[in-house]
Structure formats: structure tokens, C-alpha cells
Design a protein around this motif. Structure first.
Motif, PDB file in Angstrom:
ATOM      1  N   ALA A  70       0.858  -1.196   0.003  1.00  0.00           N
ATOM      2  CA  ALA A  70       0.178  -0.015  -0.029  1.00  0.00           C
ATOM      3  C   ALA A  70       1.093   1.201  -0.259  1.00  0.00           C
ATOM      4  CB  ALA A  70      -0.798  -0.024   1.124  1.00  0.00           C
ATOM      5  N   ALA A  71       2.223   1.350  -0.586  1.00  0.00           N
ATOM      6  CA  ALA A  71       2.997   2.171  -0.399  1.00  0.00           C
ATOM      7  C   ALA A  71       2.585   3.435  -0.980  1.00  0.00           C
ATOM      8  CB  ALA A  71       4.291   1.923  -0.949  1.00  0.00           C
ATOM      9  N   SER A  72       1.872   3.257  -2.217  1.00  0.00           N
ATOM     10  CA  SER A  72       1.499   4.379  -3.039  1.00  0.00           C
ATOM     11  C   SER A  72       0.097   5.051  -2.763  1.00  0.00           C
ATOM     12  CB  SER A  72       1.352   4.190  -4.320  1.00  0.00           C
ATOM     13  OG  SER A  72       0.722   2.878  -4.783  1.00  0.00           O
ATOM     14  N   SER A  73      -0.613   4.568  -1.779  1.00  0.00           N
ATOM     15  CA  SER A  73      -1.987   5.004  -1.236  1.00  0.00           C
ATOM     16  C   SER A  73      -1.930   6.186  -0.533  1.00  0.00           C
ATOM     17  CB  SER A  73      -2.534   3.882  -0.265  1.00  0.00           C
ATOM     18  OG  SER A  73      -2.024   3.678   0.806  1.00  0.00           O
ATOM     19  N   GLY A  74      -0.880   6.978  -0.397  1.00  0.00           N
ATOM     20  CA  GLY A  74      -1.233   8.315   0.439  1.00  0.00           C
ATOM     21  C   GLY A  74      -0.876   9.364  -0.529  1.00  0.00           C
ATOM     22  N   ARG A  75      -0.685  10.582   0.098  1.00  0.00           N
ATOM     23  CA  ARG A  75      -0.640  11.643  -0.858  1.00  0.00           C
ATOM     24  C   ARG A  75       0.870  12.198  -1.443  1.00  0.00           C
ATOM     25  NH1 ARG A  75      -1.283  15.777   3.813  1.00  0.00           N
ATOM     26  NH2 ARG A  75       0.221  14.057   4.597  1.00  0.00           N
ATOM     27  N   LEU A  76       1.020  12.816  -2.438  1.00  0.00           N
ATOM     28  CA  LEU A  76       2.208  13.207  -3.049  1.00  0.00           C
ATOM     29  C   LEU A  76       2.623  14.427  -2.224  1.00  0.00           C
ATOM     30  CD1 LEU A  76       4.652  12.782  -4.773  1.00  0.00           C
ATOM     31  CD2 LEU A  76       3.018  13.978  -6.705  1.00  0.00           C
ATOM     32  N   ILE A  77       3.984  14.478  -1.632  1.00  0.00           N
ATOM     33  CA  ILE A  77       4.246  15.732  -0.965  1.00  0.00           C
ATOM     34  C   ILE A  77       5.612  16.114  -1.757  1.00  0.00           C
ATOM     35  CG2 ILE A  77       4.980  16.685   1.199  1.00  0.00           C
ATOM     36  CD1 ILE A  77       2.070  15.718   1.318  1.00  0.00           C
ATOM     37  N   GLU A  78       5.600  17.377  -2.041  1.00  0.00           N
ATOM     38  CA  GLU A  78       6.838  17.954  -2.542  1.00  0.00           C
ATOM     39  C   GLU A  78       7.504  18.795  -1.660  1.00  0.00           C
ATOM     40  OE1 GLU A  78       7.477  21.160  -5.903  1.00  0.00           O
ATOM     41  OE2 GLU A  78       7.625  19.623  -7.127  1.00  0.00           O
ATOM     42  N   ILE A  79       8.836  18.592  -1.319  1.00  0.00           N
ATOM     43  CA  ILE A  79       9.702  19.441  -0.510  1.00  0.00           C
ATOM     44  C   ILE A  79      10.863  20.085  -1.036  1.00  0.00           C
ATOM     45  CG2 ILE A  79      11.052  19.327   1.423  1.00  0.00           C
ATOM     46  CD1 ILE A  79       9.552  16.867   2.450  1.00  0.00           C
ATOM     47  N   PRO A  80      10.732  21.490  -1.229  1.00  0.00           N
ATOM     48  CA  PRO A  80      11.944  22.185  -1.879  1.00  0.00           C
ATOM     49  C   PRO A  80      12.915  22.283  -0.828  1.00  0.00           C
ATOM     50  CG  PRO A  80      10.183  23.736  -0.982  1.00  0.00           C
ATOM     51  CD  PRO A  80       9.609  22.546  -0.812  1.00  0.00           C
ATOM     52  N   TYR A 125      14.291  16.852   9.843  1.00  0.00           N
ATOM     53  CA  TYR A 125      13.884  16.992  11.234  1.00  0.00           C
ATOM     54  C   TYR A 125      12.833  18.154  11.562  1.00  0.00           C
ATOM     55  CZ  TYR A 125      18.465  14.317  12.383  1.00  0.00           C
ATOM     56  OH  TYR A 125      19.344  13.449  12.544  1.00  0.00           O
ATOM     57  N   PRO A 126      11.890  17.675  12.218  1.00  0.00           N
ATOM     58  CA  PRO A 126      10.940  18.623  12.427  1.00  0.00           C
ATOM     59  C   PRO A 126      11.186  19.567  13.435  1.00  0.00           C
ATOM     60  CG  PRO A 126      10.308  16.562  13.460  1.00  0.00           C
ATOM     61  CD  PRO A 126      11.624  16.370  12.752  1.00  0.00           C
ATOM     62  N   ARG A 127      12.226  19.509  14.320  1.00  0.00           N
ATOM     63  CA  ARG A 127      12.529  20.273  15.410  1.00  0.00           C
ATOM     64  C   ARG A 127      13.904  20.087  15.596  1.00  0.00           C
ATOM     65  NH1 ARG A 127       9.737  19.642  20.686  1.00  0.00           N
ATOM     66  NH2 ARG A 127      11.696  20.449  21.536  1.00  0.00           N
ATOM     67  N   GLU A 128      14.725  21.142  16.307  1.00  0.00           N
ATOM     68  CA  GLU A 128      16.067  20.812  16.682  1.00  0.00           C
ATOM     69  C   GLU A 128      16.158  19.840  17.832  1.00  0.00           C
ATOM     70  OE1 GLU A 128      18.984  23.487  19.464  1.00  0.00           O
ATOM     71  OE2 GLU A 128      18.635  24.495  17.520  1.00  0.00           O
ATOM     72  N   SER A 129      17.008  18.899  17.404  1.00  0.00           N
ATOM     73  CA  SER A 129      17.423  17.829  18.174  1.00  0.00           C
ATOM     74  C   SER A 129      18.678  17.071  18.055  1.00  0.00           C
ATOM     75  CB  SER A 129      16.112  16.869  18.192  1.00  0.00           C
ATOM     76  OG  SER A 129      16.342  16.289  16.602  1.00  0.00           O
ATOM     77  N   PRO A 130      19.270  16.314  18.866  1.00  0.00           N
ATOM     78  CA  PRO A 130      20.471  15.751  18.820  1.00  0.00           C
ATOM     79  C   PRO A 130      20.022  14.733  17.614  1.00  0.00           C
ATOM     80  CG  PRO A 130      19.870  15.589  20.902  1.00  0.00           C
ATOM     81  CD  PRO A 130      18.472  16.097  20.275  1.00  0.00           C
ATOM     82  N   GLY A 131      21.214  14.215  16.691  1.00  0.00           N
ATOM     83  CA  GLY A 131      21.022  13.362  15.607  1.00  0.00           C
ATOM     84  C   GLY A 131      22.428  12.938  15.300  1.00  0.00           C
ATOM     85  N   TRP A 191      22.127  11.536  11.734  1.00  0.00           N
ATOM     86  CA  TRP A 191      22.171  11.448  10.254  1.00  0.00           C
ATOM     87  C   TRP A 191      23.009  12.254   9.431  1.00  0.00           C
ATOM     88  CZ3 TRP A 191      17.017   9.549   8.094  1.00  0.00           C
ATOM     89  CH2 TRP A 191      16.315   8.657   8.901  1.00  0.00           C
ATOM     90  N   GLN A 192      23.338  12.169   8.185  1.00  0.00           N
ATOM     91  CA  GLN A 192      24.266  12.833   7.415  1.00  0.00           C
ATOM     92  C   GLN A 192      23.374  13.967   6.731  1.00  0.00           C
ATOM     93  OE1 GLN A 192      27.317  12.052   6.994  1.00  0.00           O
ATOM     94  NE2 GLN A 192      27.524   9.765   7.329  1.00  0.00           N
ATOM     95  N   LEU A 193      23.839  15.289   6.870  1.00  0.00           N
ATOM     96  CA  LEU A 193      22.896  16.500   6.657  1.00  0.00           C
ATOM     97  C   LEU A 193      23.215  16.853   5.158  1.00  0.00           C
ATOM     98  CD1 LEU A 193      23.149  18.654   9.755  1.00  0.00           C
ATOM     99  CD2 LEU A 193      21.530  16.550   9.171  1.00  0.00           C
ATOM    100  N   LEU A 194      22.139  17.023   4.161  1.00  0.00           N
ATOM    101  CA  LEU A 194      22.288  17.263   2.860  1.00  0.00           C
ATOM    102  C   LEU A 194      22.059  18.777   2.681  1.00  0.00           C
ATOM    103  CD1 LEU A 194      20.739  14.326   0.822  1.00  0.00           C
ATOM    104  CD2 LEU A 194      23.118  14.600   1.307  1.00  0.00           C
ATOM    105  N   GLY A 195      20.942  19.217   3.378  1.00  0.00           N
ATOM    106  CA  GLY A 195      20.430  20.544   3.228  1.00  0.00           C
ATOM    107  C   GLY A 195      19.366  21.102   4.286  1.00  0.00           C
ATOM    108  N   HIS A 196      18.475  21.854   3.792  1.00  0.00           N
ATOM    109  CA  HIS A 196      17.357  22.210   4.768  1.00  0.00           C
ATOM    110  C   HIS A 196      16.405  22.748   3.757  1.00  0.00           C
ATOM    111  CE1 HIS A 196      18.722  26.343   4.223  1.00  0.00           C
ATOM    112  NE2 HIS A 196      17.666  26.562   4.391  1.00  0.00           N
ATOM    113  N   THR A 197      15.205  22.505   4.422  1.00  0.00           N
ATOM    114  CA  THR A 197      13.774  23.142   3.860  1.00  0.00           C
ATOM    115  C   THR A 197      13.223  23.883   4.791  1.00  0.00           C
ATOM    116  OG1 THR A 197      11.429  22.358   2.909  1.00  0.00           O
ATOM    117  CG2 THR A 197      12.500  21.174   4.854  1.00  0.00           C
ATOM    118  N   GLU A 198      12.414  25.023   4.166  1.00  0.00           N
ATOM    119  CA  GLU A 198      11.638  25.991   4.988  1.00  0.00           C
ATOM    120  C   GLU A 198      10.163  25.676   5.307  1.00  0.00           C
ATOM    121  OE1 GLU A 198      12.321  30.166   4.060  1.00  0.00           O
ATOM    122  OE2 GLU A 198      14.045  29.319   2.647  1.00  0.00           O
ATOM    123  N   LEU A 199       9.876  24.294   5.018  1.00  0.00           N
ATOM    124  CA  LEU A 199       8.377  23.846   5.194  1.00  0.00           C
ATOM    125  C   LEU A 199       8.452  23.509   6.719  1.00  0.00           C
ATOM    126  CD1 LEU A 199       7.393  21.749   2.212  1.00  0.00           C
ATOM    127  CD2 LEU A 199       6.887  24.103   2.662  1.00  0.00           C
TER     128      LEU A 199
END
Length: 541
Positions: free
Chosen positions: A75-85, A164-170, A172-180
Motif C-alpha cells: 500500500a506504499a502508493s496509497s498516500g498523498r504526494l508531498i513535494e519538499i523544496p 528533522y521537524p525540530r532542533e534535536s540531537p541526531g 544522520w548525514q545532513l544534505l541541506g534544509h527546507t523551510e517547510l
């Protein structure tokens, strides 16, 4: 695609182990569309789905029903399509290029060219594990995690991407950021990305700094200062070490990474509310270690339950006729206009609950007034000067009679006994591991908090040893889980525990005894005993 095994996870939950992520997504969709009797929550993870039920009987009946579920297409494709700049300016972009053997431009292209499936939530509200279409960008976590990753950071780890939805320890390898904004509890759907959604990343060429849109929302502030209070309520004179508003918490939001939270000792919360005639789920003040001072604005009725604290009422400054008097525990009492109630540590217990007739009139977040110390949801911790308004008392609001204390008593040998059921990952330990867990005393560590009770050994004790190497992929963990990290010292999960974890859970403490565990101060000795009365037997296909 197949179900491998159905394991018990405490009294009211099952952990269904599957062969691959496609099976997880297929089962998640099936259970959401066709729930089992009594099913209240579905929590997908990397290779498992955790199911929780209203009652132990419903969980027991579901053991064999779950094993016989036929999985259809994913059922992987049963959700919405979200685009993240995304602004691809992350600190680890060059490191990812080196790890994958690609150029930086090729890394960005590979991240944007494929679609990512929101497989499961966890770690924090709004944090979604996005599964890749291919393994082009499969990279390990950083050797040294960062202590603070900015909100809105777009990252990679393993074969997953995430924001990452909020500032937190982590780590993961950081590629960039979004303003959403990935999480906003005031939206109809707080999480921007939910399981089964499809995500595509889009490169934004212009560099920008993180805007206020991506910063984490602070906990809901409470009224502070003279301008906040005109009606009846309580003024906080001294909030002590930690004083929080707590009710029964936020149920059934684990798939979005939201812990249940709520009172660490639900038994004491219910008693405190019962004594003043409130609904058991009303919010009360949960105070740690018994230091708290409040002043009444208006006449009111209060009750104290939980820890055995010392409580004294001092008269209002203008009242020369009254004298200081003790306040009873586990019984309703009056606190008149201008009078002050002061708590100090007593002989037993760790957390006390102060309820007020009518209940505190504070704003709920996601259906609860609980302060969640892990995710930051709910009211902020109480501070000196805060004012808590009180709801009007309805007609017929009858207070209760005094009751016995709900505090646990130690065994004759001096330790406290906690009942456990094995699993869901008892098979990571041999029989001697379970014997070691139950045959020796464990000591409550000073590092314990609302997330969990950390345990250490006595001088004669030994830590637990695994029979398997490596780590689990993240999976759901229930309240009361005894999670065992590599050092072999169990952590007993309390109200604010994360919804998923990556360490094996050797056993789960009975729900009635979790409240007991929340009252044990550092240095207390604990012993575990197997309780087969509510044990669910694993089922396989």
C-alpha cells in the motif's frame, strides 16, 4: 511478502515481524482499512508493525488472527504526494559524495530523481522515515552524532531520508534544509508527512537560512504575571525541581511519532481527581520530589495523592485569626482565598499529584493538557509566578471520602517487586539472561526521568548479556518495556518514552506496576518476577 511471527509486546500489544518493508507497508494499509476487533493503534516500523488493543483479551484473540492475515500488494502508493523544496547546503554533503563515490551534483540529482515512501514515523513528532527507491544513496550514520541538528534539516541514514521537524540531537548525514514546517499541532493534520505518503525533493538554487517556519514551536506557555489572573485559580510561588501539568496523555498518535505522555503514575492521578470529584482524566500538577508552593485565588477544594509528602497550609496575609495547619494526604481539603499550600519531601514516593475541584482551565494540545518532556508538546513546565485558572464547579460536583495511599510497599527483603511478561525480544537473550534479570536486585539510577527508569546493578550483580550481535532496526516499544542497550543495563520505559527504539526489549512490566516504578527514587532496589497470567503466546505462519 509475508508475516514471519507475531510476538506479544506486553499485555495489550502485539509486535508483528515481517520479511521486508513492502510487507510492512502492505500490512499497515490492510490493518488501517480492516482493523481487528478492539484494535486502537497501528505503528509501522522498519520490519515490524506494532498493534495495540483496548483490552488484554482482545490482544490475546488477535494473536492468531494476525498470523493469518493475507497480504496483498504493497500500500506504499496509497498516500498523498508531498513535494519538499530543499536548499542543498548541508554540512555532510561532501561526505555523502565521498561515501557514495558520486559528485556533489550527482548526490543532489539522485536525491531529487527518485520518489521516497513514508514508511513509518518515530523519533519525534513529524519525523518520517522515507524509504528510498534504490540504494544509490545508502550511507551510514555519522560516527559522532551532533548534539543539535537544526529544525528543517534534510538528512540521510541507511537507505532512508528524513526531515528533522525540530532542533534535536541526531547522527544522520545532513544534505541541506527546507523551510517547510514538518509539524504543526494546530493544523488539521499536524504532520506534513504521514505513513504511506510519497515524497519528492526539489532543489532550490538560491541559498537561504532557516526561517521561523521551520523552528520548533515552544511548549504552550501558561499565564504569568498579574495580568493573567482575574478569576479563581492557583498562583505558583515555587515550582520546585519539576512541576508539570499531566492528564492521561495523547493516545493513538504513535504513528506520527507522538508519545502518549500523561501522568507517570496514573493510579495516583486518578485518585487525586476522584477525591475532588473530577473526571479521572482531568489534568493535575505532577510534582517531583515534593517541593512546591501555591497560593489560592478564591476558595477551592484540592487533594494530594501519590508521594508521601509533608503539606502545610499557611493563612492569608490579612487573616490574623487562622494559624498554619497540616493538609491531609489522600483526602479532599479546602484552600481558602489567599491561603498558601507548601509541600516538602516526605518519607516515601517520588511524584505527588495535586488536583483541584473543577480542574485547571488550560488549553489542550492534540486532545491533552499533558506536558511531554521528550517531544515538547503541551504546556511548558510550571514556573514561579505562573497562574493556573480553574474551571467553574458544576452543580452536584461531589468530593470523595479519604482513601488509603496508593504508594507501593517493599517486600520483606527491602526491594520492590515488579511483574513482567517476556518479550517481544527475549530471544536475544538465552535462558540464563532471563534468570539473571529475575534472580538479582537492580538499583534505580539517578539518571532516571519521565522517559524511563535507568537501572544499575548492585555490587554483586551482573549486567545482561545478549546472545545476538548487532542492533535491531527501529520498532515500536510499549509502555513498561525493559529495553537493553549494549551495556546490559535495562531501561524501564515510562510515560514519555519514544514510540520506537532500536534496542531489544527482553520483557515488559505489567501496566499496573509501571505506576509503582514511577514512584521509586534513586537508590531503590527492584526485583522482577515473571507473571504468566497475562502472557500471550507467539504465533507463526
Amino acid at each position: 511478502m509475508s508475516i514471519l511471527e507475531v510476538r506479544p509486546a506486553g499485555e495489550r500489544a502485539l509486535l508483528i515481524e515481517l520479511s521486508d518493508l513492502d510487507s510492512v507497508l502492505a500490512l499497515n494499509g490492510t490493518l488501517l482499512d480492516h482493523p481487528l476487533p478492539g484494535q486502537v493503534e497501528v505503528l509501522p516500523a522498519a520490519r515490524t508493525v506494532q498493534l495495540s488493543f483496548n483490552t488484554p483479551e482482545q490482544a490475546r484473540a488477535a494473536m492468531h488472527l494476525a498470523a493469518d492475515i493475507e497480504l496483498g500488494e504493497s500500500a506504499a502508493s496509497s498516500g498523498r504526494l508531498i513535494e519538499i523544496p530543499v536548499h542543498y547546503d548541508g554540512a555532510d554533503l561532501a561526505a555523502v559524495a565521498e561515501l557514495t563515490g558520486l559528485s556533489i551534483e550527482a548526490v543532489i540529482d539522485a536525491h531529487c530523481a527518485q520518489q521516497w515512501t513514508a514508511a513509518f514515523g518515530g523519533f519525534a513528532p513529524g519525523f518520517a522515515y522515507l524509504a528510498a527507491e534504490n540504494d544509490t544513496l545508502q550511507v551510514p550514520r555519522r560516527d559522532t552524532p551532533r548534539t543539535a541538528v537544526p529544525a528543517g534539516s534534510v538528512a540521510l541514514a541507511g537507505n532512508y531520508s528524513a526531515v528533522y521537524p525540530r532542533e534535536s540531537p541526531g547522527g544522520w548525514q545532513l544534505l541541506g534544509h527546507t523551510e517547510l514546517r514538518m509539524w504543526d499541532s494546530h493544523r488539521e493534520n499536524p504532520a506534513l508527512i504521514a505513513p504511506r505518503d510519497i515524497v519528492r525533493f526539489r532543489a532550490v538554487p538560491a541559498r537561504a537560512t532557516l526561517s521561523e517556519q521551520t523552528t520548533a514551536q515552544p511548549s504552550t506557555p501558561l499565564g504569568n504575571g498579574a495580568s493573567a489572573a482575574h478569576g479563581p485559580g492557583l498562583r505558583i510561588l515555587d515550582a520546585g525541581v519539576q512541576s508539570l501539568l499531566q492528564d492521561e496523555g495523547r493516545a493513538h498518535l504513535g504513528h506520527l511519532g507522538v508519545p502518549r505522555s500523561g501522568a507517570a503514575d496514573l493510579t495516583a492521578l486518578h485518585q487525586a481527581n476522584r477525591l475532588v470529584g473530577n473526571h479521572p482524566a482531568r489534568a493535575a500538577i505532577e510534582n517531583l520530589t515534593g517541593r512546591l508552593a501555591v497560593q489560592a485565588q478564591g476558595d477551592m477544594v484540592l487533594a494530594l495523592a501519590g508521594a508521601d509528602v509533608c503539606a502545610e497550609i499557611t493563612p492569608a496575609e490579612h487573616d490574623e485569626l487562622r494559624h498554619p495547619r497540616p493538609a491531609p494526604l489522600n483526602a479532599p481539603f479546602a484552600l481558602l482565598d489567599g491561603e498558601r499550600l507548601r509541600l516538602s519531601p516526605g518519607a516515601a514516593g517520588l511524584r505527588s499529584y495535586l488536583s483541584i475541584r473543577g480542574g485547571f482551565a488550560v488549553e489542550a494540545e492534540l486532545g491533552s493538557c499533558s506536558s511531554d518532556t521528550l517531544s515538547g508538546l503541551g504546556p511548558a513546565p510550571l514556573r514561579s509566578g505562573d497562574f493556573l485558572p480553574v474551571n467553574p464547579v458544576r452543580s452536584g460536583h461531589i468530593v470523595g471520602a479519604p482513601e488509603p495511599s496508593t504508594l507501593p510497599l517493599p517486600e520483606a527483603e527491602g526491594h520492590y517487586l515488579l511483574r513482567i511478561t517476556p518479550g517481544p525480544r527475549a530471544d536475544w537473550f538465552d535462558t540464563s539472561g532471563m534468570t539473571r534479570l529475575t534472580d538479582q536486585d537492580w538499583v534505580v539510577s539517578s539518571d532516571s526521568n519521565r522517559v524511563g527508569v535507568r537501572l544499575s546493578t548492585t555490587d554483586e550483580g551482573l549486567p545482561l548479556e545478549r546472545t545476538r550481535s548487532g542492533e535491531l532496526q527501529s520498532e515500536g516499544v510499549p509502555l513498561g518495556a525493559l529495553q537493553v542497550p549494549p551495556n546490559g543495563l535495562p531501561v524501564l520505559f515510562l510515560a514519555d518514552h519514544p514510540v520506537t527504539g532500536g534496542y531489544p526489549v527482553i520483557a515488559t512490566v505489567r501496566e499496573a506496576d509501571v505506576a509503582l516504578a514511577a514512584q521509586l527514587p534513586p537508590g531503590t532496589h527492584v526485583r522482577f518476577t515473571l507473571d504468566s497470567s497475562g502472557t500471550l503466546n507467539p504465533a507463526t505462519r
